[in-house]
Design a protein around this motif. Structure first.
Motif, mmCIF file in Angstrom:
data_model
loop_
_atom_site.group_PDB
_atom_site.id
_atom_site.type_symbol
_atom_site.label_atom_id
_atom_site.label_comp_id
_atom_site.label_asym_id
_atom_site.label_seq_id
_atom_site.Cartn_x
_atom_site.Cartn_y
_atom_site.Cartn_z
ATOM 1 N N ASN A 11 59.884 -24.318 14.607
ATOM 2 C CA ASN A 11 58.664 -24.783 15.274
ATOM 3 C C ASN A 11 58.224 -23.881 16.409
ATOM 4 O O ASN A 11 57.761 -24.331 17.451
ATOM 5 C CB ASN A 11 58.846 -26.218 15.809
ATOM 6 N N LEU A 12 58.390 -22.580 16.177
ATOM 7 C CA LEU A 12 57.962 -21.583 17.142
ATOM 8 C C LEU A 12 56.752 -20.900 16.520
ATOM 9 O O LEU A 12 56.841 -20.396 15.409
ATOM 10 C CB LEU A 12 59.106 -20.578 17.327
ATOM 11 N N TYR A 13 55.624 -20.921 17.225
ATOM 12 C CA TYR A 13 54.410 -20.410 16.601
ATOM 13 C C TYR A 13 54.035 -19.054 17.174
ATOM 14 O O TYR A 13 53.334 -18.961 18.171
ATOM 15 C CB TYR A 13 53.273 -21.427 16.749
ATOM 16 N N ASN A 14 54.536 -18.007 16.530
ATOM 17 C CA ASN A 14 54.190 -16.657 16.940
ATOM 18 C C ASN A 14 52.856 -16.281 16.291
ATOM 19 O O ASN A 14 52.791 -15.961 15.123
ATOM 20 C CB ASN A 14 55.290 -15.682 16.509
ATOM 21 N N ILE A 15 51.778 -16.359 17.097
ATOM 22 C CA ILE A 15 50.449 -16.007 16.593
ATOM 23 C C ILE A 15 50.226 -14.508 16.817
ATOM 24 O O ILE A 15 49.169 -13.971 16.563
ATOM 25 C CB ILE A 15 49.363 -16.832 17.343
ATOM 26 N N GLY A 16 51.269 -13.860 17.355
ATOM 27 C CA GLY A 16 51.096 -12.483 17.814
ATOM 28 C C GLY A 16 51.482 -11.403 16.846
ATOM 29 O O GLY A 16 51.589 -10.241 17.237
ATOM 30 N N ALA A 17 51.676 -11.726 15.563
ATOM 31 C CA ALA A 17 52.045 -10.683 14.599
ATOM 32 C C ALA A 17 51.002 -9.576 14.595
ATOM 33 O O ALA A 17 51.329 -8.402 14.417
ATOM 34 C CB ALA A 17 52.203 -11.279 13.208
ATOM 35 N N GLU A 18 49.747 -9.955 14.811
ATOM 36 C CA GLU A 18 48.655 -8.987 14.845
ATOM 37 C C GLU A 18 48.949 -7.879 15.881
ATOM 38 O O GLU A 18 48.950 -6.700 15.558
ATOM 39 C CB GLU A 18 47.366 -9.741 15.198
ATOM 40 N N THR B 244 51.242 -15.127 22.919
ATOM 41 C CA THR B 244 51.234 -14.123 21.844
ATOM 42 C C THR B 244 49.804 -13.794 21.434
ATOM 43 O O THR B 244 49.486 -12.649 21.136
ATOM 44 C CB THR B 244 52.039 -14.589 20.613
ATOM 45 N N LEU B 245 48.947 -14.812 21.456
ATOM 46 C CA LEU B 245 47.541 -14.571 21.087
ATOM 47 C C LEU B 245 46.896 -13.587 22.062
ATOM 48 O O LEU B 245 46.220 -12.648 21.673
ATOM 49 C CB LEU B 245 46.770 -15.896 21.080
ATOM 50 N N MET B 246 47.142 -13.802 23.363
ATOM 51 C CA MET B 246 46.562 -12.913 24.371
ATOM 52 C C MET B 246 47.112 -11.493 24.227
ATOM 53 O O MET B 246 46.386 -10.508 24.398
ATOM 54 C CB MET B 246 46.854 -13.429 25.788
ATOM 55 N N PHE B 247 48.391 -11.401 23.904
ATOM 56 C CA PHE B 247 49.005 -10.077 23.722
ATOM 57 C C PHE B 247 48.356 -9.310 22.574
ATOM 58 O O PHE B 247 48.380 -8.089 22.553
ATOM 59 C CB PHE B 247 50.521 -10.222 23.500
ATOM 60 N N ASN B 248 47.785 -10.038 21.606
ATOM 61 C CA ASN B 248 47.091 -9.355 20.507
ATOM 62 C C ASN B 248 45.938 -8.516 21.035
ATOM 63 O O ASN B 248 45.707 -7.405 20.586
ATOM 64 C CB ASN B 248 46.517 -10.370 19.507
ATOM 65 N N PHE B 249 45.202 -9.078 21.993
ATOM 66 C CA PHE B 249 44.041 -8.363 22.508
ATOM 67 C C PHE B 249 44.473 -7.162 23.344
ATOM 68 O O PHE B 249 43.874 -6.090 23.262
ATOM 69 C CB PHE B 249 43.143 -9.311 23.306
ATOM 70 N N ILE B 250 45.538 -7.373 24.140
ATOM 71 C CA ILE B 250 46.030 -6.239 24.932
ATOM 72 C C ILE B 250 46.454 -5.121 23.987
ATOM 73 O O ILE B 250 46.119 -3.956 24.181
ATOM 74 C CB ILE B 250 47.217 -6.672 25.828
#
Lengths: 379, 399
Positions: B89-96, B156-162
């Motif tokens: 139940n860990l949601y890593n949205i940051g694969a991008e 993780t989502l924010m890290f995608n943009f960085i």
């Protein structure tokens, strides 16, 4: 409880499945019917298969639209001799290699690729398909069966600069620029030279957007220039957002790619435009004749690849006459926009008096001429 | 006044039957095809023929299928990246973003450290660098989640943009180490050395068993093997090791895990690092297998986000991830191919994107039905109904 849950789920899944089957069944008949009616015939046997690969959608009001107009013109001229495939919205990255392979395997003998990024993927596979002729717009490398095509937009940029200087009241002009690459820098320089041939005190202020097509970003950039006091905007992107910003503030506008006057008729002056049809027809004719043109074609106003859009209603007769006179000297080859003396932004001499820039040097433009306000990221 | 009404509500299932998962997954895929079919019909295309042609060009054609496998390769890895997180139940949205950093790191390795190395070592080094880059990008969100309970979805989502802007800056915004200074036209990355490039698989002959193979290399490269091995490794790790047991228990019930003495913090950090490394491998595969340079336009094509769809459809099963990735990869290949299909089957590219969206919505909707069931019952009166409403999400329908 557990059991009913299972049955419920199974029933639900079944219902979904059956619903799917049901609607699919109906479509079998409809689909089958459609198929027999539309795939019958209409393919001219032995026609040259020509493919166009576009970076954007047809209907972008700019770059891709102009290429598609060129395709239409080619089809109108060659008719049954060609059979055309069009692919839109193909990203110009390494994955496009598969797209070019498929087009070649499908028997396309002439492939036009209309973006810079298609070059490397095409060069990788061109050797595998010696019977296919590849054409790379805006490219800079060639192969046995791969040529490039582009053109001297700077000629029309220079003329649009003349229109701009006549229309600007305060001599402060803004330029919404795409990326700091030679093509864009060349355009800004030619535009500035044209403007300063009319008003030697005119300045062209540049803002980078790092976009080719992003109306929101481009409009904001245009607004930031208007806020600095410019009363005229030029652009390099494929959208019409700059024109909308000009319209809202009562400024004038020089567009790009196409006649976009409908967006802002009051603001519209003119624009450098592309006419690809002539080249597309010529390239197809040469493949029909058994040859692949693998040269680096660089079209001009004289051969029609580059043009100037119709003038807006606010352009006065004196300006039109002036531009027509200069245009004539460009068409007959007696005048080139990049003729010295030309200094760069810092005052350093680039071209001596009467010296004419060579094409090779122009294709590598990495400076701004005097009169441009703005910065190029340095190496 | 007592008015009988029908009460429709969703109830959480007490236990989920294994077969339900498969039924609901295939049901949601079918439903997506039906939804897409309706749009196709409305836009004047025969849906069944379009689907048949799509399947034909993407799966039942030698080169089409190899194109599909090529397009699926990064999706296998980003799908696994999302799946390993879902297990607890860990949601890593940051694969991008982790994929971008993997690309940056592997391109650096391919230019800076592998020249001179023999082929296999060069390839391994470049892939390892990619995994390291991806893991590093996941490390900070992992720490903040483990120690400050910060939502990893947001970080993780924010890290995608960085990551995206960093990558664009390296190529388009500056003359960085990654950019090729010799190219005067549009900014391009420096190419990695030949030895570090992943070999492509090619058909061994021009024709075999009477099937003619047209010329040209296929899009299948060694990155696919990395994906399949990663799937196998992940399954062993999660299902067959003590660590994996801890991950699964934490996913089912953090309280139970804590009671059993499992280090939840440690699991969070390790799982996030594995997830990031898998996404980084996907980026390295694109750099070393396809473009041979850091190319923002080739990496920023939503492969990380699509990986989440893959993992959701595959219900986080590593082997199912491989299958679903190939299905979705085929949709991408097929969509572009459909533009060159016979006239009546030529569909606008937007419809392909819409189909992908429909698959996602149906898959997420399907998930709801996997864990919940619809109950329909007659309710004798309004007063009784109110009592029922507490405790379940319900929609009352009066006849």
């Amino acid at each position: 409880m557990k059991r009913t849950a299972k049955i419920g789920a199974a029933a639900l899944a079944l219902t979904l499945g059956l619903a799917a089957c049901g609607s699919d069944k109906e479509k079998v008949d409809a689909g089958g019917g459609d198929k027999t009616t539309t795939t019958a015939g209409e393919k001219p046997a032995g026609a040259l298969k020509v493919a166009f690969v576009y970076i954007g959608p047809v209907g972008d009001g700019g770059w891709t639209d102009r290429h598609d107009k060129g395709r239409e013109e080619m089809v109108a001229k060659l008719g049954d001799k060609v059979e055309v495939t069009v692919l839109e919205n193909i990203l110009d990255n390494a994955a496009s290699e598969a797209t070019f392979q498929k087009l070649a395997r499908d028997g396309n003998k002439l492939i036009f690729a209309t973006s810079f990024g298609y070059g490397d993927p095409m060069l990788k596979i061109a050797g595998d398909f010696p019977d296919t002729c590849f054409q790379w717009a805006t490219g800079f490398k060639t192969a046995d069966n791969l040529g490039t095509y582009f053109g001297a937009a700077e000629e029309a940029r220079y003329l649009s600069g003349i229109a701009a200087a006549h229309a600007s009241k305060n001599g402060k002009i803004g330029y919404v620029a795409a990326f700091p690459i030679p093509e864009v820098l060349r355009g800004i320089n030619a535009f500035t030279l044209g403007a300063r041939s009319v008003n030697p005190a005119a300045t062209v202020q540049v803002v980078w957007t790092s976009t080719w097509f992003d109306p929101k970003v481009e409009k904001e950039a245009a607004e930031s220039l208007l806020a600095e006091g410019v009363d005229l905007l030029a652009q390099h992107q494929d959208s019409t957002a700059v024109g909308e910003a000009a319209k809202e503030k009562g400024a004038k506008w020089v567009g790009y790619n196409d006649d976009q006057s409908k967006v802002a008729p009051e603001a519209w002056l003119t624009a450098p435009i592309w006419n690809w049809g002539g080249y597309y027809t010529k390239a197809a004719e040469s493949v029909l004749g058994g040859k692949c043109d693998n040269s680096q074609y660089y079209g001009t106003m004289a051969d029609g690849l580059v043009g100037l859009a119709d003038f807006g209603s606010s352009v006065d007769q004196a300006t039109k006459d002036h531009i027509e006179a200069v245009k004539k000297t460009i068409l007959d080859g007696s005048f080139k926009p990049f003729t010295g003396p030309i200094n760069d932004q810092s005052g350093k001499e680039i071209l001596k008096k009467d010296e004419v820039a060579e094409l090779g040097a122009l294709l590598g433009t990495d400076y701004f001429v005097e009169g441009v306000i703005g910065e190029i990221p340095k190496q | 006044m007592r008015v009988a009404s029908i009460d429709v509500r969703l109830e959480r299932r007490l236990a989920v039957w294994r077969g339900t998962a498969l039924l609901v997954t295939s049901g949601s895929l079918l439903l997506a095809l039906v939804v897409g079919g309706i749009f196709l019909k409305l836009t004047g295309h025969p849906p069944l023929d379009v689907y048949r042609e799509l399947a034909k060009t993407a799966y039942f054609n030698w080169y089409g299928f190899t194109d599909t496998l090529g397009a699926s390769t990064p999706l296998v890895l980003t799908g696994l990246a999302a799946a390993v997180g879902f297990k607890m139940n860990l949601y890593n949205i940051g694969a991008e973003g982790q994929l971008f950093l993997g690309g940056i790191a592997s391109a650096w390795a391919g230019i800076a450290i592998v020249p001179g190395m023999p082929g296999p070592l060069a390839v391994l080094t470049v892939m390892f660098a990619g995994a390291l880059g991806g893991a590093a990008w996941a490390f900070i969100p992992a720490l903040t989640r483990a120690y400050f309970n910060t939502s990893e979805i947001v970080t993780t989502l924010m890290f995608n943009f960085i990551g995206l802007y960093l990558m664009q800056y390296l190529i388009q915004g500056s003359y960085s180490y990654w950019r090729d200074p010799k190219i005067v036209g549009f900014p391009q990355g420096k190419e990695i050395v030949d030895a570090a490039r992943l070999p492509h698989w090619n058909f061994p002959a021009d024709s075999m068993f009477g099937i003619a193979f047209p010329p040209g290399r296929t899009q299948v490269h060694l990155g696919l093997a990395f994906g399949v091995i990663a799937a196998l490794g992940l399954w062993v790790l999660i299902e067959r090791t003590r660590f994996g047991y801890g991950v699964r228990v934490t996913g089912d019930s953090p309280a139970a895990a804590r009671y059993a003495g499992i280090s939840i913090r440690g699991s969070i950090i390790v799982v996030m690092l594995i997830s990031g490394a898998l996404a980084g491998l996907a980026g390295a595969g694109i750099v070393a297998g396809q473009g041979y340079k850091l190319d923002p336009g080739g990496l920023a094509v939503a492969l990380g986000y699509t990986g989440i769809v893959v993992a959701a459809l595959a219900r986080s099963n590593p082997f199912a991830v491989v299958v679903v990735a190939v299905l979705l990869g085929g949709l991408r290949t097929g969509a572009d191919n459909m533009q060159s299909a016979p006239d009546n089957l030529k569909i606008p590219v937007a419809i392909a994107g819409m189909l992908e969206g429909a698959v996602l919505i149906c898959a997420l909707g399907g998930e709801l039905f996997r864990t919940h069931r619809i109950s329909v019952r007659r309710v004798p009166s309004n007063s009784d109904r109110e009592e029922h409403l507490s405790g379940a999400v319900g929609v009352g329908v009066s006849p």
